[in-house]
Design an enzyme around this catalytic site. Structure first.
Site, PDB file in Angstrom:
ATOM      1  N   ASP A 157       0.789   7.799  -9.511  1.00  0.00           N
ATOM      2  CA  ASP A 157       0.153   7.459 -10.953  1.00  0.00           C
ATOM      3  C   ASP A 157      -1.206   6.820 -10.223  1.00  0.00           C
ATOM      4  O   ASP A 157      -1.377   5.532 -10.185  1.00  0.00           O
ATOM      5  CB  ASP A 157       0.863   6.458 -11.556  1.00  0.00           C
TER       6      ASP A 157
ATOM      7  N   ASP B 150       0.824  -1.099   0.009  1.00  0.00           N
ATOM      8  CA  ASP B 150      -0.066  -0.078   0.037  1.00  0.00           C
ATOM      9  C   ASP B 150       0.984   1.193  -0.078  1.00  0.00           C
ATOM     10  O   ASP B 150       1.653   1.345   0.882  1.00  0.00           O
ATOM     11  CB  ASP B 150      -0.919  -0.095   1.273  1.00  0.00           C
TER      12      ASP B 150
END
Length: 295
Positions: free
Chosen positions: A163, A145
């Site tokens: 992104d 994560d």
């Protein structure tokens, strides 16, 4: 919520966020389609856009136009930084952003933080023009994560590129003020961040919200505009910020010649576009963003 589907030999990307609109690509061959622990992953060969990566029903990239997005989100921040050495890419398991970052000889280390190992594996197999760069010795792949990863990083990176997926489901947190505060804390002095900045045609409210948050955190921030045909509306924005008030994000540091651009295998980004993409916005967007950006 995505309502995308394969309809005969067409892939249709549709979403409740923009009812009555969809992006469609004709399928020549389905190359891969499985669910990972995190998402539905589809790769198909299209009739006119080459190989296409789709995650949870949303087009992430196509071989024909991926360079427009990858080059902008990478080179806008990197060519605004005097000496980028350590770069973090959050998301982007397809490898396209990392490929562009590696074009700078000053870069010594790139860390890719991608939550889904399966995306990396699938892209290495089916879209090597993007993902092969992940085998470069300067690249470290951190599977996990990105938000949790950032929480433990303070003052480590010259440039951070997010992104990000669209602000739906788990992706919502990547557009919150807390995430931008953590990005700021993870930067070295004179650091720069760049994030996916949504579509002016469909997401203006989100863009305004994120820019207002950036204004509260960073002394320098800007919004850039670009074009990627297979993204919703054909438009893609970029939110770029720095913790150094002396940085001019709108002026590229390296004025690459055409010969240098060819050597770097550029197809979209160039110094003139760098300057223009901040200053040339549609009038409706300019009016809405004027009070935030002072344009």
């Amino acid at each position: 919520m995505s309502n995308s589907k394969i309809d005969g030999n067409w892939f249709r990307e549709a979403d409740d966020e923009w009812r009555g609109y969809c992006t469609s690509l004709e399928i020549e061959e389905i190359l891969y389609h499985e669910k990972s622990d995190f998402q539905d992953i589809l790769v198909f060969k299209s009739v006119s856009f080459g190989r296409v990566l789709v995650l949870d029903g949303v087009i992430q990239c196509t071989e024909r136009d991926e360079f427009s997005y990858q080059e902008m989100i990478a080179h806008l921040p990197l060519n605004s930084h005097q000496d980028p050495k350590k770069v973090l890419v959050v998301g982007g398991g397809d490898g396209g952003v990392v490929r562009e970052v590696l074009k700078y000889p000053t870069v010594e280390e790139v860390i890719l933080c991608e939550i889904d190992q399966k995306v990396i594996d699938v892209c290495k197999k089916f879209i090597p023009s993007m993902a092969a760069c992940l085998n470069d010795p300067r690249v470290t792949v951190q599977v996990g994560d990105g938000i949790k990863y950032l929480e433990s990083k303070k003052g480590e990176f010259d440039v951070i590129i997010t992104d990000a997926p669209d602000p739906m489901g788990p992706g919502v947190v990547l557009y919150e003020k807390k995430f931008y505060e953590e990005l700021n804390q993870a930067l070295k002095p004179k650091g720069i961040i760049c994030s996916q900045g949504q579509c002016l045609w469909f997401d203006l409210d989100t863009i305004i919200k994120v820019l207002k948050q950036a204004k509260e955190i960073f002394p320098v921030y800007a919004y850039a505009s670009g074009y990627t045909p297979t993204y919703t509306g054909g438009h893609m924005g970029y939110i770029i910020c720095s913790n150094d008030k002396s940085v001019n994000l709108k002026e590229p540091i390296r004025n690459f010649t055409y010969e240098q651009l060819d050597e770097m295998k550029m197809r979209y980004y160039c110094p003139d576009l760098h300057r223009a993409c901040f200053n040339v916005l549609p009038y409706f967007a300019r009016k809405e963003l004027k009070s935030i950006l002072d344009t």
